[in-house]
Design a protein around this motif. Structure first.
Motif, PDB file in Angstrom:
ATOM      1  N   ASP A  91       3.301  17.165   8.073  1.00  0.00           N
ATOM      2  CA  ASP A  91       2.688  17.691   6.847  1.00  0.00           C
ATOM      3  C   ASP A  91       2.337  19.171   6.994  1.00  0.00           C
ATOM      4  N   ILE A  92       1.964  19.602   8.185  1.00  0.00           N
ATOM      5  CA  ILE A  92       1.700  21.025   8.421  1.00  0.00           C
ATOM      6  C   ILE A  92       2.983  21.818   8.147  1.00  0.00           C
ATOM      7  N   GLU A  93       4.119  21.337   8.630  1.00  0.00           N
ATOM      8  CA  GLU A  93       5.387  22.034   8.384  1.00  0.00           C
ATOM      9  C   GLU A  93       5.707  22.070   6.896  1.00  0.00           C
ATOM     10  N   ARG A  94       5.461  20.957   6.182  1.00  0.00           N
ATOM     11  CA  ARG A  94       5.694  20.919   4.737  1.00  0.00           C
ATOM     12  C   ARG A  94       4.825  21.963   4.037  1.00  0.00           C
ATOM     13  N   ARG A  95       3.565  22.039   4.441  1.00  0.00           N
ATOM     14  CA  ARG A  95       2.655  23.008   3.820  1.00  0.00           C
ATOM     15  C   ARG A  95       3.040  24.447   4.162  1.00  0.00           C
ATOM     16  N   LYS A  96       3.520  24.685   5.380  1.00  0.00           N
ATOM     17  CA  LYS A  96       3.983  26.032   5.747  1.00  0.00           C
ATOM     18  C   LYS A  96       5.135  26.466   4.855  1.00  0.00           C
ATOM     19  N   THR A  97       6.065  25.546   4.571  1.00  0.00           N
ATOM     20  CA  THR A  97       7.196  25.855   3.692  1.00  0.00           C
ATOM     21  C   THR A  97       6.697  26.245   2.311  1.00  0.00           C
ATOM     22  N   MET A  98       5.717  25.509   1.805  1.00  0.00           N
ATOM     23  CA  MET A  98       5.153  25.812   0.489  1.00  0.00           C
ATOM     24  C   MET A  98       4.524  27.209   0.474  1.00  0.00           C
ATOM     25  N   VAL A  99       3.750  27.523   1.511  1.00  0.00           N
ATOM     26  CA  VAL A  99       3.062  28.815   1.586  1.00  0.00           C
ATOM     27  C   VAL A  99       4.072  29.952   1.707  1.00  0.00           C
ATOM     28  N   HIS A 100       5.091  29.785   2.551  1.00  0.00           N
ATOM     29  CA  HIS A 100       6.097  30.832   2.723  1.00  0.00           C
ATOM     30  C   HIS A 100       6.840  31.086   1.415  1.00  0.00           C
ATOM     31  N   MET A 135       0.835  -1.186   0.000  1.00  0.00           N
ATOM     32  CA  MET A 135       0.000   0.000   0.000  1.00  0.00           C
ATOM     33  C   MET A 135       0.877   1.245   0.000  1.00  0.00           C
ATOM     34  N   LYS A 136       0.480   2.216  -0.766  1.00  0.00           N
ATOM     35  CA  LYS A 136       1.215   3.461  -0.854  1.00  0.00           C
ATOM     36  C   LYS A 136       1.179   4.195   0.486  1.00  0.00           C
ATOM     37  N   SER A 137       2.311   4.739   0.878  1.00  0.00           N
ATOM     38  CA  SER A 137       2.379   5.481   2.140  1.00  0.00           C
ATOM     39  C   SER A 137       1.577   6.772   2.042  1.00  0.00           C
ATOM     40  N   LEU A 138       1.004   7.180   3.148  1.00  0.00           N
ATOM     41  CA  LEU A 138       0.233   8.425   3.196  1.00  0.00           C
ATOM     42  C   LEU A 138       1.035   9.535   3.859  1.00  0.00           C
ATOM     43  N   GLU A 139       2.361   9.371   3.943  1.00  0.00           N
ATOM     44  CA  GLU A 139       3.151  10.353   4.687  1.00  0.00           C
ATOM     45  C   GLU A 139       3.115  11.732   4.063  1.00  0.00           C
ATOM     46  N   GLN A 140       2.997  11.848   2.738  1.00  0.00           N
ATOM     47  CA  GLN A 140       2.764  13.150   2.121  1.00  0.00           C
ATOM     48  C   GLN A 140       1.277  13.189   1.807  1.00  0.00           C
ATOM     49  N   LEU A 141       0.547  13.917   2.589  1.00  0.00           N
ATOM     50  CA  LEU A 141      -0.902  13.834   2.578  1.00  0.00           C
ATOM     51  C   LEU A 141      -1.519  14.601   1.421  1.00  0.00           C
ATOM     52  N   THR A 142      -2.545  14.028   0.808  1.00  0.00           N
ATOM     53  CA  THR A 142      -3.344  14.787  -0.145  1.00  0.00           C
ATOM     54  C   THR A 142      -4.192  15.766   0.657  1.00  0.00           C
ATOM     55  N   ASP A 143      -4.795  16.721  -0.032  1.00  0.00           N
ATOM     56  CA  ASP A 143      -5.630  17.692   0.680  1.00  0.00           C
ATOM     57  C   ASP A 143      -6.781  17.003   1.413  1.00  0.00           C
ATOM     58  N   SER A 144      -7.424  16.036   0.770  1.00  0.00           N
ATOM     59  CA  SER A 144      -8.543  15.346   1.409  1.00  0.00           C
ATOM     60  C   SER A 144      -8.090  14.603   2.665  1.00  0.00           C
ATOM     61  N   VAL A 145      -6.977  13.887   2.559  1.00  0.00           N
ATOM     62  CA  VAL A 145      -6.460  13.149   3.718  1.00  0.00           C
ATOM     63  C   VAL A 145      -6.061  14.129   4.825  1.00  0.00           C
ATOM     64  N   PHE A 146      -5.470  15.246   4.431  1.00  0.00           N
ATOM     65  CA  PHE A 146      -5.083  16.266   5.412  1.00  0.00           C
ATOM     66  C   PHE A 146      -6.311  16.763   6.179  1.00  0.00           C
ATOM     67  N   TYR A 147      -7.356  17.116   5.453  1.00  0.00           N
ATOM     68  CA  TYR A 147      -8.572  17.608   6.120  1.00  0.00           C
ATOM     69  C   TYR A 147      -9.180  16.541   7.040  1.00  0.00           C
ATOM     70  N   ILE A 148      -9.200  15.316   6.580  1.00  0.00           N
ATOM     71  CA  ILE A 148      -9.789  14.237   7.395  1.00  0.00           C
ATOM     72  C   ILE A 148      -8.957  14.023   8.656  1.00  0.00           C
ATOM     73  N   MET A 149      -7.644  13.972   8.502  1.00  0.00           N
ATOM     74  CA  MET A 149      -6.804  13.781   9.685  1.00  0.00           C
ATOM     75  C   MET A 149      -6.938  14.965  10.641  1.00  0.00           C
ATOM     76  N   GLU A 165       1.775  12.856  14.650  1.00  0.00           N
ATOM     77  CA  GLU A 165       3.122  13.195  14.195  1.00  0.00           C
ATOM     78  C   GLU A 165       3.149  13.391  12.674  1.00  0.00           C
ATOM     79  N   ILE A 166       2.464  12.528  11.949  1.00  0.00           N
ATOM     80  CA  ILE A 166       2.391  12.673  10.484  1.00  0.00           C
ATOM     81  C   ILE A 166       1.696  13.987  10.120  1.00  0.00           C
ATOM     82  N   LEU A 167       0.640  14.324  10.828  1.00  0.00           N
ATOM     83  CA  LEU A 167      -0.072  15.582  10.551  1.00  0.00           C
ATOM     84  C   LEU A 167       0.827  16.779  10.850  1.00  0.00           C
ATOM     85  N   ARG A 168       1.560  16.739  11.979  1.00  0.00           N
ATOM     86  CA  ARG A 168       2.483  17.837  12.308  1.00  0.00           C
ATOM     87  C   ARG A 168       3.542  18.004  11.217  1.00  0.00           C
TER      88      ARG A 168
END
Length: 111
Positions: free
Chosen positions: A85-94, A1-15, A80-83
């Motif tokens: 991914d939040i940091e990854r998304r912050k980097t993208m936004v910055h 099964m594919k890892s979910l460590e880099q979350l799609t938007d839907s998975v991010f919202y659900i988590m 921990e995975i959500l935290r």
């Protein structure tokens, strides 16, 4: 099964919705509400994602005493995975904000 460590938007919202114990319908309603209707997650997608999140040990069953609705919550691994991914998304936004704030001031060395 594919890892979910880099979350799609839907998975991010659900988590993110499972940071508190919730049942599936509450998650769908919350995501629709906070995105002002821009993101709608249907029940088939939601429960498929929940199954994957349970298999990855990111979400666990919190309460199934009601036969109609099962309540789930993030595990510590999921938090921990959500935290991360939040940091990854912050980097993208910055990165995007910095680019926009520079405006149209191009330097030769930047091109």
């Amino acid at each position: 099964m594919k890892s979910l460590e880099q979350l799609t938007d839907s998975v991010f919202y659900i988590m993110a919705a499972f940071t508190e114990p919730r049942h599936g319908y509450a998650v769908m309603s919350l995501v629709e509400k906070i995105t002002h209707g821009e993101v709608n997650i249907g029940p088939a997608s939601l429960y498929t994602i929940i199954k994957k999140l349970i298999k990855q040990e990111y979400v666990e069953l919190f309460d199934d005493t009601t036969s109609r609705r099962k309540v789930y919550v993030l595990t510590e691994k999921g938090r921990e995975i959500l935290r991360t991914d939040i940091e990854r998304r912050k980097t993208m936004v910055h990165f995007a904000e910095d680019g926009l704030n520079k405006g149209r001031e191009y330097n030769e060395e930047d091109i």
